[in-house]
Design a protein around this motif. Structure first.
Motif, PDB file in Angstrom:
ATOM      1  N   ASP A  48     -18.588 -51.944   1.414  1.00 54.07           N
ATOM      2  CA  ASP A  48     -19.409 -50.738   1.500  1.00 54.07           C
ATOM      3  C   ASP A  48     -19.191 -49.877   0.256  1.00 54.07           C
ATOM      4  N   GLY A  49     -20.284 -49.367  -0.271  1.00 57.12           N
ATOM      5  CA  GLY A  49     -20.219 -48.487  -1.432  1.00 57.12           C
ATOM      6  C   GLY A  49     -20.378 -49.185  -2.762  1.00 57.12           C
ATOM      7  N   GLN A  50     -20.165 -50.484  -2.801  1.00 58.77           N
ATOM      8  CA  GLN A  50     -20.329 -51.252  -4.045  1.00 58.77           C
ATOM      9  C   GLN A  50     -21.777 -51.729  -4.152  1.00 58.77           C
ATOM     10  N   ILE A  51     -22.389 -51.544  -5.319  1.00 59.78           N
ATOM     11  CA  ILE A  51     -23.733 -52.082  -5.530  1.00 59.78           C
ATOM     12  C   ILE A  51     -23.612 -53.582  -5.734  1.00 59.78           C
ATOM     13  N   THR A  94     -25.679 -51.362  -0.984  1.00 56.93           N
ATOM     14  CA  THR A  94     -24.293 -50.883  -0.964  1.00 56.93           C
ATOM     15  C   THR A  94     -23.664 -51.061   0.412  1.00 56.93           C
ATOM     16  N   SER A  95     -24.326 -51.866   1.268  1.00 51.69           N
ATOM     17  CA  SER A  95     -23.826 -52.105   2.619  1.00 51.69           C
ATOM     18  C   SER A  95     -23.100 -53.439   2.696  1.00 51.69           C
ATOM     19  N   ALA A  96     -21.909 -53.436   3.278  1.00 52.75           N
ATOM     20  CA  ALA A  96     -21.150 -54.673   3.434  1.00 52.75           C
ATOM     21  C   ALA A  96     -21.860 -55.651   4.361  1.00 52.75           C
ATOM     22  N   ASP A  97     -22.699 -55.139   5.267  1.00 55.90           N
ATOM     23  CA  ASP A  97     -23.371 -55.969   6.262  1.00 55.90           C
ATOM     24  C   ASP A  97     -24.807 -56.304   5.867  1.00 55.90           C
ATOM     25  N   PHE A  98     -25.138 -56.174   4.598  1.00 52.42           N
ATOM     26  CA  PHE A  98     -26.533 -56.327   4.196  1.00 52.42           C
ATOM     27  C   PHE A  98     -27.107 -57.686   4.590  1.00 52.42           C
ATOM     28  N   ARG A  99     -26.334 -58.748   4.384  1.00 56.47           N
ATOM     29  CA  ARG A  99     -26.887 -60.082   4.628  1.00 56.47           C
ATOM     30  C   ARG A  99     -27.302 -60.272   6.082  1.00 56.47           C
ATOM     31  N   THR A 100     -26.416 -59.935   6.990  1.00 55.62           N
ATOM     32  CA  THR A 100     -26.756 -60.111   8.399  1.00 55.62           C
ATOM     33  C   THR A 100     -27.820 -59.111   8.837  1.00 55.62           C
ATOM     34  N   SER A 101     -27.771 -57.903   8.294  1.00 60.37           N
ATOM     35  CA  SER A 101     -28.737 -56.869   8.675  1.00 60.37           C
ATOM     36  C   SER A 101     -30.148 -57.230   8.247  1.00 60.37           C
ATOM     37  N   VAL A 102     -30.306 -57.739   7.022  1.00 64.63           N
ATOM     38  CA  VAL A 102     -31.652 -58.039   6.540  1.00 64.63           C
ATOM     39  C   VAL A 102     -32.227 -59.251   7.259  1.00 64.63           C
ATOM     40  N   VAL A 103     -31.392 -60.199   7.629  1.00 65.18           N
ATOM     41  CA  VAL A 103     -31.866 -61.350   8.400  1.00 65.18           C
ATOM     42  C   VAL A 103     -32.415 -60.887   9.748  1.00 65.18           C
ATOM     43  N   ALA A 104     -31.686 -59.991  10.417  1.00 68.10           N
ATOM     44  CA  ALA A 104     -32.139 -59.488  11.711  1.00 68.10           C
ATOM     45  C   ALA A 104     -33.415 -58.666  11.568  1.00 68.10           C
ATOM     46  N   ALA A 105     -33.490 -57.835  10.555  1.00 71.63           N
ATOM     47  CA  ALA A 105     -34.644 -56.957  10.374  1.00 71.63           C
ATOM     48  C   ALA A 105     -35.901 -57.717   9.982  1.00 71.63           C
ATOM     49  N   ALA A 106     -35.749 -58.858   9.328  1.00 69.31           N
ATOM     50  CA  ALA A 106     -36.905 -59.609   8.838  1.00 69.31           C
ATOM     51  C   ALA A 106     -37.544 -60.483   9.902  1.00 69.31           C
ATOM     52  N   GLU A 107     -36.924 -60.587  11.074  1.00 70.23           N
ATOM     53  CA  GLU A 107     -37.525 -61.294  12.214  1.00 70.23           C
ATOM     54  C   GLU A 107     -37.974 -62.710  11.847  1.00 70.23           C
ATOM     55  N   ALA A 120     -19.392 -56.133  -8.677  1.00 69.11           N
ATOM     56  CA  ALA A 120     -20.438 -55.122  -8.573  1.00 69.11           C
ATOM     57  C   ALA A 120     -21.454 -55.278  -9.690  1.00 69.11           C
ATOM     58  N   VAL A 121     -22.664 -54.815  -9.443  1.00 76.01           N
ATOM     59  CA  VAL A 121     -23.717 -54.823 -10.446  1.00 76.01           C
ATOM     60  C   VAL A 121     -23.335 -53.874 -11.576  1.00 76.01           C
ATOM     61  N   SER A 122     -23.252 -54.395 -12.804  1.00 78.93           N
ATOM     62  CA  SER A 122     -22.796 -53.578 -13.935  1.00 78.93           C
ATOM     63  C   SER A 122     -23.919 -52.778 -14.567  1.00 78.93           C
ATOM     64  N   GLU A 123     -25.153 -53.264 -14.462  1.00 74.20           N
ATOM     65  CA  GLU A 123     -26.263 -52.591 -15.148  1.00 74.20           C
ATOM     66  C   GLU A 123     -26.897 -51.487 -14.325  1.00 74.20           C
ATOM     67  N   GLY A 124     -26.404 -51.296 -13.094  1.00 74.69           N
ATOM     68  CA  GLY A 124     -26.993 -50.288 -12.235  1.00 74.69           C
ATOM     69  C   GLY A 124     -28.263 -50.802 -11.573  1.00 74.69           C
ATOM     70  N   THR A 125     -28.846 -49.982 -10.725  1.00 76.76           N
ATOM     71  CA  THR A 125     -30.064 -50.356 -10.014  1.00 76.76           C
ATOM     72  C   THR A 125     -31.263 -49.689 -10.672  1.00 76.76           C
ATOM     73  N   PRO A 126     -32.257 -50.465 -11.109  1.00 72.03           N
ATOM     74  CA  PRO A 126     -33.465 -49.851 -11.684  1.00 72.03           C
ATOM     75  C   PRO A 126     -34.089 -48.885 -10.697  1.00 72.03           C
ATOM     76  N   ASP A 127     -34.727 -47.825 -11.241  1.00 76.62           N
ATOM     77  CA  ASP A 127     -35.264 -46.778 -10.368  1.00 76.62           C
ATOM     78  C   ASP A 127     -36.599 -47.143  -9.737  1.00 76.62           C
ATOM     79  N   GLY A 128     -37.111 -48.307 -10.062  1.00 74.20           N
ATOM     80  CA  GLY A 128     -38.364 -48.748  -9.466  1.00 74.20           C
ATOM     81  C   GLY A 128     -39.585 -48.345 -10.241  1.00 74.20           C
ATOM     82  N   SER A 129     -39.423 -47.538 -11.286  1.00 74.62           N
ATOM     83  CA  SER A 129     -40.578 -47.133 -12.077  1.00 74.62           C
ATOM     84  C   SER A 129     -40.998 -48.250 -13.005  1.00 74.62           C
ATOM     85  N   GLN A 130     -42.187 -48.137 -13.559  1.00 74.00           N
ATOM     86  CA  GLN A 130     -42.686 -49.111 -14.517  1.00 74.00           C
ATOM     87  C   GLN A 130     -42.595 -48.577 -15.944  1.00 74.00           C
TER      88      GLN A 130
END
Length: 496
Positions: A48-51, A94-107, A120-130
């Motif tokens: 948790d907390g790590q990208i 940044t969630s430790a449970d991402f893998r199991t959570s996304v599988v459940a959410a994707a049905e 951890a991701v060293s380059e950071g997370t892109p802000d989604g802009s173009q």
């Protein structure tokens, strides 16, 4: 000369369902044989907390991809890049449970999900802009020297360092140039650390419109700052072998009449993570590149194991990208690797994950692949020296090596002082094959990737076993063996 078309010895799982931390049907889908040991697990911590970065594989249609994207966001993840053509989504969380959570959410929309690195991701997370690409954490703007090369000639009798290119003489490049130096309609994608845009032997050879950077978390970025080299001249050296200009300066490449696209997949720390490679292959397909050169293995595993649920998803995503770009018309050459390892007899490995503080000593088996070089449809290239012997560092393997090419002390372009220098490795051997494939594509424009890959092997010179300084055993016949595969490439035979 050999005329066989050889399938890859062990195929990578294409449809294994790897959900969360479990594997369904792993034995039948992994590619390992029944009598092999299971490979050693290498747990990857995503606290948790790590990208952390992940690939999520789903069906290759927009509806399923959108469903997975919605699931990622519903569990507070970030969608970095989606490739609906192959059903792959790159995400950060940044969630430790991402893998199991996304599988459940994707049905039931997720085929597999797994991490792409052990840190951890060293380059950071892109802000989604173009917005245009800019440097993020761990990245630096490329240094541009603004050299004017517009007055360089494009065709002369010889270049001053051409006589030092023993490698070109060995594979009959000068004779091939009497038939063709390549077509400007042919583009070679150099998936590497970037090509120096100002080098006098390369500046007029780069297809800038097709060049792209993929190291911003796996999202494609355009503009010279995205694809020019920053901390490594590896890609510049590779590019010189493929297509240095025939211009009276320095050296001459194998296919100087073609163009090269700089596809930057190596970050400033020297890593090629799966999302970078996926981006590189997808961009090659989207931009209609004819050939790609891949002088690397995908980090952080030298061998990605199909029977391990944390490694299989990323390997599958890269496989999909390679397959899709091949269907778009690109043929791929790749370095066999520099570990003096028998790729056809995998037992142990102690180099992975290479981004961790300490790699894991592990048992591996035939489900474990050096990617992309061991993927189906990729031409795997071993290295030979000036005497024609297998280079002491080169990987080998009966049924694993397709062809051999010069790779020891190869003279080519380097960034420092816009100069020239020598490097050794299967990284230097592979671009010889990429260059020959570019000549073949120019001479035979109707041939597709499968035909080109088959013919570059068929036209190679059958070569009997030799020895190396390490004394590694060579097995097989002159027509096909563990050192040379189907033989040493021959540029003249390939275009004649």
């Amino acid at each position: 000369m050999s005329t066989r078309i050889r399938p890859r010895a062990a195929r990578i799982a294409a449809t294994a369902a790897v959900l969360g931390l479990g594997v369904m049907g792993a034995q039948s889908a992994s590619g390992a044989t029944q009598d092999e040991p299971t490979s050693t697990p290498v747990p990857i911590s995503t606290p948790d907390g790590q990208i952390s970065s992940y690939v999520i594989n789903t069906k290759a249609n927009p509806g399923q991809v959108r469903k997975v994207e919605k699931a990622v966001r519903s569990v507070d993840g970030t969608v970095i890049q989606s490739w609906p053509q192959i059903g792959v989504v790159v995400a950060h969380s940044t969630s430790a449970d991402f893998r199991t959570s996304v599988v459940a959410a994707a049905e039931n929309a997720v085929d597999s999900v797994g991490p792409t690195r052990s840190v951890a991701v060293s380059e950071g997370t892109p802000d989604g802009s173009q917005a245009p690409w800019g440097p993020g954490k761990g990245q630096h703007e490329a240094v541009t020297k603004k050299r004017d090369v517009s007055d360089l000639t494009t065709a002369v009798a010889s270049d001053p360092l051409e006589g030092d290119q023993w490698d070109m003489q060995m594979i009959n490049v000068p004779q091939a140039h009497e038939i063709t130096t390549g077509s400007p309609d042919v583009t070679v994608g150099v998936l590497d650390s970037g090509i120096d845009p100002d080098h006098p032997d390369l500046a007029n050879q780069i297809d800038r419109a097709s060049s792209v950077g993929c190291t911003d978390a796996g999202r494609p970025r355009t503009g010279e700052a995205a694809w020019a080299p920053t901390t490594s001249d590896h890609g510049t050296h590779v590019a010189g072998t493929i297509g240095a200009a025939q211009n009276g300066v320095g050296i001459v490449g194998i296919a100087p009449g073609t163009k090269m696209a700089s596809v930057k997949v190596v970050n400033d720390d020297g890593f090629i993570y799966p999302e970078y490679a996926i981006c590189g292959f997808m961009e090659a397909g989207l931009k209609g590149m004819d050939v790609t050169n891949n002088s690397y293995y995908v980090d952080p595993f030298e061998f990605w194991c199909g029977d391990q649920p944390e490694q299989a998803p990323a390997m599958e995503a890269v496989r999909r990208a390679v397959e899709w770009s091949t269907k778009q018309g690109a043929v791929h050459a790749a370095a066999a690797g520099n570990s003096a390892y028998d790729l056809s007899d995998k037992t142990t490995n102690d180099s992975s994950p290479n981004d961790a503080e300490e790699p894991t000593e592990r048992v591996i088996n035939s489900s474990c692949k050096d990617i992309p070089t061991e993927l189906d449809g990729v031409v795997t290239v071993s290295s030979i020296d000036s005497e024609g012997a297998l280079s002491s560092f080169s990987n080998r393997g009966l049924g694993s090596i397709d062809v051999a090419a010069p790779g020891s002390r190869i003279l080519s372009t380097v960034v420092q002082d816009d100069g020239w220098g020598t490097k050794s490795g299967t990284s230097m051997a592979s671009p010889h094959v990429a260059g020959v494939l570019a000549l073949m594509t120019s001479a035979h424009p109707a041939w597709g990737p499968e035909k080109l890959a088959s013919e570059v092997r068929a036209q190679a010179t059958d070569t009997p076993c030799s020895t190396t300084s390490a004394g590694a055993e060579c097995v097989g016949t002159p027509e096909e063996n563990s050192y040379y595969g189907d033989g040493v490439i021959d540029a003249l035979a390939a275009v004649r």
